[in-house]
Design a protein around this motif. Structure first.
Motif, PDB file in Angstrom:
ATOM      1  N   PHE A 121      34.366  19.379  45.634  1.00  0.00           N
ATOM      2  CA  PHE A 121      35.361  18.654  44.834  1.00  0.00           C
ATOM      3  C   PHE A 121      36.761  19.179  45.142  1.00  0.00           C
ATOM      4  O   PHE A 121      36.936  20.386  45.355  1.00  0.00           O
ATOM      5  N   ASP A 122      37.719  18.259  45.158  1.00  0.00           N
ATOM      6  CA  ASP A 122      39.111  18.625  45.419  1.00  0.00           C
ATOM      7  C   ASP A 122      39.785  18.926  44.078  1.00  0.00           C
ATOM      8  O   ASP A 122      40.025  18.021  43.273  1.00  0.00           O
ATOM      9  N   ALA A 123      40.095  20.214  43.854  1.00  0.00           N
ATOM     10  CA  ALA A 123      40.652  20.624  42.553  1.00  0.00           C
ATOM     11  C   ALA A 123      42.024  20.003  42.290  1.00  0.00           C
ATOM     12  O   ALA A 123      42.456  19.909  41.142  1.00  0.00           O
ATOM     13  N   ARG A 124      42.706  19.561  43.344  1.00  0.00           N
ATOM     14  CA  ARG A 124      44.017  18.924  43.139  1.00  0.00           C
ATOM     15  C   ARG A 124      43.878  17.622  42.355  1.00  0.00           C
ATOM     16  O   ARG A 124      44.820  17.144  41.744  1.00  0.00           O
ATOM     17  N   LYS A 125      42.644  17.060  42.399  1.00  0.00           N
ATOM     18  CA  LYS A 125      42.401  15.812  41.661  1.00  0.00           C
ATOM     19  C   LYS A 125      41.784  16.078  40.297  1.00  0.00           C
ATOM     20  O   LYS A 125      41.580  15.147  39.526  1.00  0.00           O
ATOM     21  N   LEU A 126      41.455  17.308  39.998  1.00  0.00           N
ATOM     22  CA  LEU A 126      40.779  17.612  38.730  1.00  0.00           C
ATOM     23  C   LEU A 126      41.696  18.334  37.745  1.00  0.00           C
ATOM     24  O   LEU A 126      41.798  17.957  36.589  1.00  0.00           O
ATOM     25  N   ILE A 127      42.351  19.396  38.223  1.00  0.00           N
ATOM     26  CA  ILE A 127      43.259  20.157  37.345  1.00  0.00           C
ATOM     27  C   ILE A 127      44.644  19.506  37.455  1.00  0.00           C
ATOM     28  O   ILE A 127      45.323  19.641  38.475  1.00  0.00           O
ATOM     29  N   LYS A 128      45.025  18.783  36.430  1.00  0.00           N
ATOM     30  CA  LYS A 128      46.286  18.034  36.476  1.00  0.00           C
ATOM     31  C   LYS A 128      47.401  18.821  35.782  1.00  0.00           C
ATOM     32  O   LYS A 128      47.179  19.447  34.742  1.00  0.00           O
ATOM     33  N   THR A 129      48.572  18.771  36.362  1.00  0.00           N
ATOM     34  CA  THR A 129      49.680  19.608  35.867  1.00  0.00           C
ATOM     35  C   THR A 129      50.998  18.834  35.803  1.00  0.00           C
ATOM     36  O   THR A 129      51.067  17.675  36.214  1.00  0.00           O
ATOM     37  N   ASP A 130      52.028  19.536  35.359  1.00  0.00           N
ATOM     38  CA  ASP A 130      53.389  19.012  35.443  1.00  0.00           C
ATOM     39  C   ASP A 130      53.909  19.237  36.875  1.00  0.00           C
ATOM     40  O   ASP A 130      53.131  19.590  37.760  1.00  0.00           O
ATOM     41  N   TYR A 131      55.206  19.074  37.063  1.00  0.00           N
ATOM     42  CA  TYR A 131      55.776  19.161  38.414  1.00  0.00           C
ATOM     43  C   TYR A 131      56.458  20.504  38.697  1.00  0.00           C
ATOM     44  O   TYR A 131      57.295  20.580  39.578  1.00  0.00           O
TER      45      TYR A 131
END
Ligand code: ASP
Ligand code: MG
Length: 428
Positions: free
Chosen positions: A141-151
């Motif tokens: 799994f690509d964590a960039r698509k799971l753990i969502k954050t601000d900028y």
């Protein structure tokens, strides 16, 4: 559901990847999510690539090529030469090389977050493929698509609502079947599909805790190259002691004072859901290790020693000999905030205000210069900060015997001393 996290040191070469795979296979019962950080010192090397690209793209690309070659070398020790892993590594290389060639480096943090995740993408790609090849079915799994954050690139803050949505729709369904293994990355996250982010250096422990939180895991295990949480860093102290059971609160305190065993942000998400954190030896997986949980265990009272090197004590007094409070401490904190420098200890007297900060922080000279413009500044470099939790007078005496104590602060459970000496702090 269990979460396992492996850090850079525990996956630094082909042997280590094999060992991690063995640990996974031996412990995996029903649902396991494995969080991997980058191999060895890859993240440092990628930071170097980014910095080099600012002035010389070609040189940056060459450095990056070197990192790819190291990973290919590891792959060639683990796989047959026609294994699909080589193609997968190539495609990560391609994706990042385009960024290194084309993307402007002006917004450096943005650029950094596009490039540095490569370390975790590579390590998890290799692990996932290795597990499959050795008969252990799993999904990457690509964590960039799971753990969502601000900028806030390089130090992003997690958006709980968006992360819950992603994890519920992408990761949870995968774990519907009775036996499932997933592999993902620590440290990396994403604001949106075009804007990857990172959670701050050494952030994979924190990632593991976040996954545990959002998945309501039963436990998190961090596999380390030490036997568990020790009461002092064996680099500086002999006769260290394993802390078998620590409360969340004590762990937060230890991390705050600079114990490098776990990332300071790790505990809070776990504490909130009462998920225990095990710290176990990668080399001796059968050993007990440490557990951090709700218990207010007796180990909490064992003296712990935390040593921070390279500290600078800056003494600030108003140029016009007025009292420092009159000129407003807020201005000093504004400058500290501007240069993103944290204060370890502060102390004020009638005419000066002293702060202890990291002597090697990249902005330290800028801060010192900025302060000099407005205040009279004196500073002392290369100091060491020693924090002792649950101290006793005899040990403190022993530790400071040949030292010059520049500053000292004591509360009921903690004593902190700024020492001007290079010698190791001695035996416990
Ligand atoms: N690879 C990242 C770093 O070295 C994250 C981590 O190791 O926790 O900072
Ligand atoms: Mg690392």
């Amino acid at each position: 559901m269990q979460i396992f996290k492996f850090g850079g040191a525990s996956i630094k070469n082909a042997e280590a990847v094999k060992r991690a795979a063995d640990i996974i296979k031996n412990h995996y019962r029903d649902h396991l999510l494995v969080v991997f950080s980058a191999m060895g010192k890859t993240t440092n090397a990628l930071e170097n690539v980014c910095a080099t690209c600012k002035s010389n793209r070609e040189a940056g690309l060459q450095l990056f090529k070197g990192i790819i070659n190291e990973h290919i070398e590891i792959c060639s020790r683990l796989f047959e030469s026609n294994d699909p892993v080589f193609q997968a590594v190539k495609s990560i290389e391609k994706e990042i090389s385009i960024i290194l060639t084309d993307k402007p480096t002006a917004d450096f943090s943005y650029f950094y977050d596009q490039v540095v995740p490569a370390g975790e993408l590579l390590s998890t790609t290799i692990l996932s493929r290795y597990l499959k090849m050795t008969g252990c079915e799993n999904e990457w799994f690509d964590a960039r698509k799971l753990i969502k954050t601000d900028y806030r690139f390089t130090k992003a803050t997690v958006d709980q609502t968006k992360t819950t949505l992603q994890i519920n729709s992408k990761l949870k369904p995968y774990f519907q079947s009775p036996i499932r293994l997933a592999v993902t990355q620590g440290f990396i996250s994403g604001a949106d599909p075009l804007n990857p982010t990172t959670l701050g250096r050494e952030g994979s422990d924190y990632s593991a805790a976040l996954f545990a939180y959002f998945l309501d895991a039963e436990s998190v295990t961090i596999w380390k190259d030490v036997k568990g949480v020790l009461n002092a860093d064996p680099k500086y102290f002999q006769n260290t002691r394993l802390l078998k059971n620590i409360s969340y609160r004590e762990a937060i305190e230890l991390a705050y004072y600079g114990a490098s065993i776990i990332h300071p942000k790790t505990i809070q998400p776990l504490q909130e859901k009462k998920i225990p954190l095990y710290v176990k030896s990668f080399n001796k997986p059968e050993n007990e290790g440490s557990v951090i949980d709700e218990n207010t265990a007796e180990d909490d009272a064992v003296p712990s020693f935390i040593f921070k090197k390279n500290r600078r004590l800056i003494s600030i007094s108003p140029a016009d000999f007025s009292f420092v409070a009159e000129t407003g401490l807020s201005r000093i904190f504004e400058l500290l905030g501007k240069y993103a420098i944290t204060v370890d200890i502060m102390q004020n007297s009638a005419i000066n205000f002293s702060i202890c900060v990291d002597d090697q922080h990249p902005n330290i000279e800028k801060l010192t210069e900025a302060l000099k413009k407005e205040y009279r500044i004196l500073y002392n470099s290369e100091l060491e900060l020693l924090t002792v939790r649950h101290y006793d007078q005899a040990t403190i005496h022993e530790l400071t015997r040949d030292k010059n104590v520049v500053l000292e602060q004591r509360t009921r459970n903690t004593t902190r001393m700024l020492l001007s000496n290079h010698a190791p702090a001695g035996n416990l």
